[in-house]
Design a protein around this motif. Structure first.
Motif, PDB file in Angstrom:
ATOM      1  N   ASN A 105      -4.602   8.808   3.316  1.00 31.20           N
ATOM      2  CA  ASN A 105      -4.393   8.867   1.866  1.00 31.20           C
ATOM      3  C   ASN A 105      -3.545   7.654   1.453  1.00 31.20           C
ATOM      4  N   ILE A 106      -4.189   6.499   1.466  1.00 38.29           N
ATOM      5  CA  ILE A 106      -3.514   5.217   1.283  1.00 38.29           C
ATOM      6  C   ILE A 106      -4.193   4.440   0.160  1.00 38.29           C
ATOM      7  N   LYS A 107      -3.382   3.856  -0.720  1.00 37.22           N
ATOM      8  CA  LYS A 107      -3.922   3.151  -1.882  1.00 37.22           C
ATOM      9  C   LYS A 107      -3.088   1.907  -2.172  1.00 37.22           C
ATOM     10  N   ILE A 134       1.442   5.080   0.681  1.00 34.94           N
ATOM     11  CA  ILE A 134       0.929   6.154   1.541  1.00 34.94           C
ATOM     12  C   ILE A 134       1.365   7.467   0.905  1.00 34.94           C
ATOM     13  N   PHE A 135       0.405   8.220   0.415  1.00 29.66           N
ATOM     14  CA  PHE A 135       0.694   9.414  -0.380  1.00 29.66           C
ATOM     15  C   PHE A 135       0.789  10.661   0.499  1.00 29.66           C
ATOM     16  N   GLY A 136       1.901  11.407   0.332  1.00 26.86           N
ATOM     17  CA  GLY A 136       2.087  12.638   1.097  1.00 26.86           C
ATOM     18  C   GLY A 136       2.764  12.435   2.433  1.00 26.86           C
ATOM     19  N   THR A 161       1.833  12.987   6.721  1.00 19.61           N
ATOM     20  CA  THR A 161       0.568  13.725   6.627  1.00 19.61           C
ATOM     21  C   THR A 161      -0.483  12.867   5.937  1.00 19.61           C
ATOM     22  N   GLY A 162      -0.070  12.205   4.858  1.00 18.33           N
ATOM     23  CA  GLY A 162      -0.983  11.314   4.159  1.00 18.33           C
ATOM     24  C   GLY A 162      -1.408  10.144   5.021  1.00 18.33           C
ATOM     25  N   TYR A 198       4.626  11.410  -3.548  1.00 21.54           N
ATOM     26  CA  TYR A 198       4.663  12.773  -3.015  1.00 21.54           C
ATOM     27  C   TYR A 198       5.306  12.781  -1.619  1.00 21.54           C
ATOM     28  N   HIS A 250      -4.141  11.282   7.417  1.00 19.37           N
ATOM     29  CA  HIS A 250      -5.423  11.546   6.753  1.00 19.37           C
ATOM     30  C   HIS A 250      -5.925  10.364   5.922  1.00 19.37           C
ATOM     31  N   GLN A 261      -5.035   4.574  10.971  1.00 18.82           N
ATOM     32  CA  GLN A 261      -5.174   4.402   9.521  1.00 18.82           C
ATOM     33  C   GLN A 261      -4.453   3.139   9.040  1.00 18.82           C
ATOM     34  N   TYR A 263       0.842  -1.190   0.000  1.00 11.96           N
ATOM     35  CA  TYR A 263       0.000   0.000   0.000  1.00 11.96           C
ATOM     36  C   TYR A 263       0.881   1.245   0.000  1.00 11.96           C
TER      37      TYR A 263
END
Length: 319
Positions: free
Chosen positions: A48-50, A37-39, A42-43, A69, A46, A88, A35
Motif C-alpha cells: 500500500n505505497i503511493k 507507505i500507508f498503514g 502492514t501497508g 494511517y 501489502h 515491496q 513514497y
C-alpha cells in the motif's frame, strides 16, 4: 538517493503529520522522490505505497493523527514478513526509509537496516519514553490535553468536595503523569518509576482534610494501576468517597501544539539529511534544543528515565 519512503507506525501522536510533511518537502527540495507507505508495516507488506507530491502534504501541519494511517503489525516481526516488505520496497525502487513512531517502530526499522535498507527513526509517541531524545513528537500536545482536563475536573472536585483520581496514559513511563500532575497542582502523583505506600497517601489526604482541604486530585499513570483499582485502595485506606476519570485516547488526539509542530519539522528534516548522507540505522532526537542522532543500538541500550528532581518537587509542593 533518488527515492525514499516514509511511514508512521504504532500508536498515533499529534505532530506525526507535521513530521510527514517535513520529510516530503525536504526530500522534494533535494530532488528526491518520496513514497508514502500507508498503514505502517502492514501497508508495506501489502504494497500500500503511493508517490507523494508537494500538494499531498498541504494543509496537514495542524492536524492530529496521521494521514498515512497507522497499525501494529505482528507479521513484520517475522523474517517472512520482513522479506515481504523488502520485496515491496524493491518493487518501487525505494532506497531509504523514514520511520515515525515509538520503540516497536524502531525495532522494525533496525531489522530493515540489518538487511540492507537505510532507515532513520523519528520519535513519534505521546509517552515520551524513547531514549536519545528529551521530547518525543506528541508529548507536549498530550500533556496540554491532560492539564486542560485536570483544570476542568478540579472545578467539579471542589464543588462536590471529593477526591478525584485521574488515570493517564504513558505505558510504562511516568512522564505524562509527572508533568501534568506538577503543572495541574495534583496532590498525589503515581508513576511506574517510583513505588507508593497507600497508607502514606491516606495519611496525606486525611491531613489535608484536617486543615480544611475539601477536595484532592490524584494522577495515576496507567503503568502503575487502573484508576478504578487505585480508587478502591484509597477508599479502603481512608473511607473517602472517590470519583474516577480515565482520560484514555483523548490524549492522543487534537491539533498539535506549536512545540510539537516545530519539533516534528526539525526532526523530519534531519531524518532526510541523514538518508542523503547514506547514514541509515540511526534515530533522531532533541537534546538541549539541538537536533541529535544516535544508532539504534545506542537507543536500545539506554533507558529513558524521568527527572526525579521534578518528582521530588511535586511532593514538596503538594504538602
Amino acid at each position: 538517493m533518488k527515492k525514499i519512503g516514509v511511514l508512521t507506525s504504532g500508536g498515533d501522536s499529534p505532530g506525526m503529520n507535521a513530521a510527514v510533511r517535513a520529510v516530503v518537502r525536504k526530500a522534494i527540495y533535494h530532488n528526491i522522490e518520496v513514497y508514502g507507505i500507508f498503514g505502517g508495516y502492514t501497508g508495506m507488506i501489502h504494497g500500500n505505497i503511493k508517490k507523494l507530491e508537494l500538494g499531498s502534504v498541504g494543509d496537514i501541519i495542524h492536524r492530529g493523527g496521521t494521514m498515512l494511517y497507522s497499525a501494529r503489525c505482528e507479521e513484520f516481526k517475522t523474517p517472512a514478513g520482513q522479506q515481504q516488505g523488502i520485496e515491496q520496497l524493491n518493487k518501487h525502487g525505494i532506497e531509504g526509509l523514514v520511520v515515525i513512531g515509538g520503540d516497536g517502530s524502531y525495532r522494525g526499522a533496525e531489522a530493515l537496516t540489518e538487511q540492507g535498507y537505510a532507515c532513520v527513526g523519528v520519535p513519534g509517541t505521546i509517552d515520551n519514553d524513547i531514549a536519545g531524545t528529551q521530547y518525543t513528537i506528541g508529548f507536549d500536545t498530550a500533556l496540554n490535553t491532560v492539564i486542560d482536563a485536570i483544570d476542568k475536573i478540579r472545578d467539579t472536585a471542589s464543588s462536590h468536595e471529593r477526591t478525584f483520581i485521574i488515570e493517564v496514559m504513558g505505558r510504562d513511563a511516568g512522564d505524562i503523569a509527572l508533568w501534568a500532575g506538577l503543572a495541574g497542582g495534583a496532590e498525589t502523583i503515581l508513576i511506574p518509576e517510583v513505588g507508593y505506600n497507600i497508607n502514606e497517601i491516606g495519611t496525606r489526604l486525611k491531613k489535608g482534610l484536617e486543615r480544611g482541604k475539601r477536595h484532592s486530585i490524584i494522577i495515576v499513570a496507567e503503568g502503575v494501576s487502573s484508576g478504578a483499582e487505585f480508587a478502591r485502595e484509597v477508599e479502603k485506606a481512608t473511607n473517602f468517597e472517590t470519583r474516577v476519570s480515565v482520560l484514555g485516547h483523548i490524549q492522543r488526539g487534537g491539533s498539535p501544539t506549536a512545540f510539537d509542530r516545530v519539533l516534528a519539522s526539525r526532526l523530519g528534516s534531519r531524518a532526510v539529511e541523514l538518508l542523503i548522507d547514506k547514514k541509515g540505522g540511526r534515530a533522531v532526537g532533541i537534546q538541549n534544543n539541538q537536533v541529535v542522532d544516535y544508532s539504534f543500538e545506542e537507543i536500545f541500550s539506554k533507558e529513558k528515565s524521568i527527572d526525579f528532581s521534578m518528582y521530588h518537587l511535586s511532593q514538596e509542593l503538594s504538602i
